[in-house]
Motif scaffolding. Structure first.
Motif, PDB file in Angstrom:
ATOM      1  N   ASP A 139       0.860  -1.184   0.000  1.00  0.00           N
ATOM      2  CA  ASP A 139       0.000   0.000   0.000  1.00  0.00           C
ATOM      3  C   ASP A 139       0.898   1.236   0.000  1.00  0.00           C
ATOM      4  O   ASP A 139       1.350   1.696   1.049  1.00  0.00           O
ATOM      5  CB  ASP A 139      -0.913  -0.010   1.228  1.00  0.00           C
ATOM      6  CG  ASP A 139      -1.889   1.165   1.220  1.00  0.00           C
ATOM      7  OD1 ASP A 139      -1.803   1.996   0.293  1.00  0.00           O
ATOM      8  OD2 ASP A 139      -2.710   1.257   2.146  1.00  0.00           O
ATOM      9  N   SER A 181       0.117   4.237  -0.581  1.00  0.00           N
ATOM     10  CA  SER A 181      -0.521   5.448  -0.048  1.00  0.00           C
ATOM     11  C   SER A 181      -0.089   5.737   1.385  1.00  0.00           C
ATOM     12  O   SER A 181      -0.123   6.882   1.833  1.00  0.00           O
ATOM     13  CB  SER A 181      -2.047   5.311  -0.115  1.00  0.00           C
ATOM     14  OG  SER A 181      -2.507   4.306   0.774  1.00  0.00           O
ATOM     15  N   ARG A 182       0.331   4.698   2.112  1.00  0.00           N
ATOM     16  CA  ARG A 182       0.758   4.896   3.509  1.00  0.00           C
ATOM     17  C   ARG A 182       2.039   5.714   3.605  1.00  0.00           C
ATOM     18  O   ARG A 182       2.320   6.325   4.631  1.00  0.00           O
ATOM     19  CB  ARG A 182       0.953   3.546   4.214  1.00  0.00           C
ATOM     20  CG  ARG A 182      -0.335   2.819   4.550  1.00  0.00           C
ATOM     21  CD  ARG A 182      -0.089   1.705   5.552  1.00  0.00           C
ATOM     22  NE  ARG A 182       0.681   0.615   5.006  1.00  0.00           N
ATOM     23  CZ  ARG A 182       0.169  -0.570   4.640  1.00  0.00           C
ATOM     24  NH1 ARG A 182      -1.136  -0.778   4.763  1.00  0.00           N
ATOM     25  NH2 ARG A 182       0.930  -1.523   4.162  1.00  0.00           N
ATOM     26  N   ALA A 240       1.283   9.317   4.295  1.00  0.00           N
ATOM     27  CA  ALA A 240       0.217   9.551   5.275  1.00  0.00           C
ATOM     28  C   ALA A 240       0.813   9.941   6.621  1.00  0.00           C
ATOM     29  O   ALA A 240       1.576   9.179   7.224  1.00  0.00           O
ATOM     30  CB  ALA A 240      -0.642   8.298   5.435  1.00  0.00           C
ATOM     31  N   ALA A 296       5.170   0.597   3.462  1.00  0.00           N
ATOM     32  CA  ALA A 296       4.375   0.149   2.319  1.00  0.00           C
ATOM     33  C   ALA A 296       3.854  -1.269   2.524  1.00  0.00           C
ATOM     34  O   ALA A 296       2.799  -1.629   1.996  1.00  0.00           O
ATOM     35  CB  ALA A 296       5.201   0.230   1.033  1.00  0.00           C
TER      36      ALA A 296
END
Length: 481
Positions: free
Chosen positions: A196, A198-199, A202, A270
């Motif tokens: 992932d 996107s983490r 974040a 990730a």
């Protein structure tokens, strides 16, 4: 072996050290000394402060370390002698107590770093054998590990240095494996790895902290992963052409470590949710479990991590015992701490003393300080060394008036020591979000040193020894032959 005179001076009747370290060996030393316990043990705690952007504190820590490294480069090429920060403080300020305090704080940072490594060693052992051990049992194994290091240290520096080379290779290999597992997962061949991306961008801050406060708190912790480069200046007298060699090699070593840390942190967040990283004492094991579930790497990595953190612990306990030995031989600490074993030729009393301090730290943080012992010890290490770095950044400016060879040494831009001083000082203060427990541990260690210093002064007066002081800091790190 150095000998203390009645006035506290140290005789200098000894040959120069052999210059055996070329660029390759020095680079291996720098990289091996930086890489280690920090990223293996504290990645989860850093992620817990800022969320998936765990790479950012490591990047900021790298920038601050590099700025301070420029100050070290000017000083080590100007004064290519062993002793590092204590020598620079001695030359810049000429105040005996400040020289002693800097040397003692450097020694304490070695012990807290080794204690962090011992706690990580124990956590990875139980992860490797798949046993859910209570905190007391983990602490007992950490104590046993520290006792084993003392035994290796007692046998002599030769055995310690040979073991260090092996452990350096192991710790680098472990981090390369983590990065390769990440690439394996990113390509989709992991067979179950949940990637992932996107983490990575974040931010997740807890305890009602602002983003800025969370980043600075995480940076003060991540800085522990960047320390070690300052130890290389102690090898100046054993490096071939240090004036030309040090700038390129030290900056190259820091850059390699910075790239590795950023890559490892990106791979970690990730592949593994931040909550899981934060709750684990073995975060990189969680990463390889998630990234390569079909491979037995997660069974191997805990044991590789044990070897890697052993390297950090061994180097630092070796350094700490030799600093205590050197200060005792110059009669600024009780003379008994300079006792050398008649057959092993090792400073056995200093080894026992530093090991007992490490025992006390492990017991304290395990029983009283926090549920996260590794973070407390690692953060205390960075606290102590950031204070030293602040002094070094001031020293480089104070010593500009001391011209030793016109144009013959590296010179850092004046703005960098100023920035390095302000950044280091800020990360030392509570304004950075540093937990109070780290100040308690660091303050306790400094109190021990100050008490021993004044006790020694009192004993010296009783014995009629006048003006005992650190007359030559280059002797501080020199253990017995």
């Amino acid at each position: 072996m150095t000998e203390a005179t009645a006035g506290g001076a140290v005789s200098d009747q000894q040959p120069e050290l052999k210059r055996v370290m070329g660029p390759g060996l020095l680079l291996l030393f720098v990289v091996g000394d930086i890489l280690g316990t920090g990223v293996y043990a504290l990645l989860g705690d850093v992620a817990g402060e800022v969320g998936g952007a765990a790479w950012l504190p490591f990047l900021i820590a790298f920038a601050i370390a590099t700025i301070t490294a420029f100050s070290y480069l000017e000083l080590v090429t100007k004064y290519p002698q062993a002793a590092g920060a204590a020598l620079y403080a001695h030359k810049a300020f000429g105040i005996h107590f400040i020289t002693f305090l800097v040397a003692f704080i450097v020694m304490c940072s070695g012990i807290t770093s080794a204690s962090t490594a011992s706690r990580a060693f124990a956590a990875n052992f139980f992860e490797g054998v798949d046993v859910e051990a209570p905190k007391l049992v983990v602490a007992l194994l950490a104590l046993a590990f520290m006792a084993a290091l003392a035994a290796i240290n007692y046998r002599g520096v030769g055995e310690s240095v040979r073991l260090n080379v092996i452990l350096t290779i192991v710790e680098i290999t472990g981090l390369v494996i983590v990065i390769m597992v990440g690439f394996w997962a990113f390509t989709g061949f992991a067979g179950g790895g949940d990637v992932d991306f996107s983490r990575i961008v974040a931010f997740e801050t807890g305890e009602d902290k602002s983003t800025f406060m969370a980043v600075t708190a995480a940076t003060s912790l991540a800085f522990f992963a960047m320390v070690g480069f300052e130890d290389s200046v102690n090898m100046a007298e054993e490096t071939k052409d240090p004036v030309k060699t040090f700038p390129k090699i030290l900056l190259s070593g820091l850059s390699i470590a910075g790239v590795v840390y950023v890559m490892v942190s990106i791979v970690a967040v990730a592949l593994v949710p931040v909550g899981e990283l934060k709750d684990s004492d073995t975060p990189l094991v969680e990463v390889v479990k998630a990234g390569a579930p079909g491979l037995p790497i997660d069974d191997i990595l805990p044991f590789m991590t044990m070897f890697a953190v052993s390297n950090t612990a061994l180097i630092n306990m070796l350094m700490a015992s030799r600093l205590i030995y050197g200060m005792a031989r110059q009669r600024v600490l009780p003379q008994v701490l300079g006792t050398v074993h008649p057959t092993r030729r090792s400073p056995w009393v200093a080894i026992v003393f530093t090991t007992l301090i490490a025992f006390g730290l492990i017991i304290y943080v395990s029983a009283f300080a926090s549920s996260d012992s590794i973070a407390v010890l690692g953060g205390t290490t960075s606290l102590l060394l950031l204070a030293v770095f602040a002094v070094v950044n001031v020293a480089v400016l104070a010593l500009r008036r001391d011209v030793v060879r016109a144009g013959g040494h590296f010179k850092t831009p004046t703005a960098l020591p100023v920035i390095g001083f302000l950044a280091s000082l800020y990360l030392v203060t509570p304004l950075s979000g540093r937990p109070v427990q780290q100040y308690i541990v660091a303050g306790g260690l400094v109190v021990i040193g100050v008490a021993l210093f004044f006790l020694t002064q009192l004993i010296n007066r009783q014995l009629g020894i006048r003006d005992a002081r650190i007359t030559d800091p280059t002797h501080l790190g020199a253990g017995p032959d």
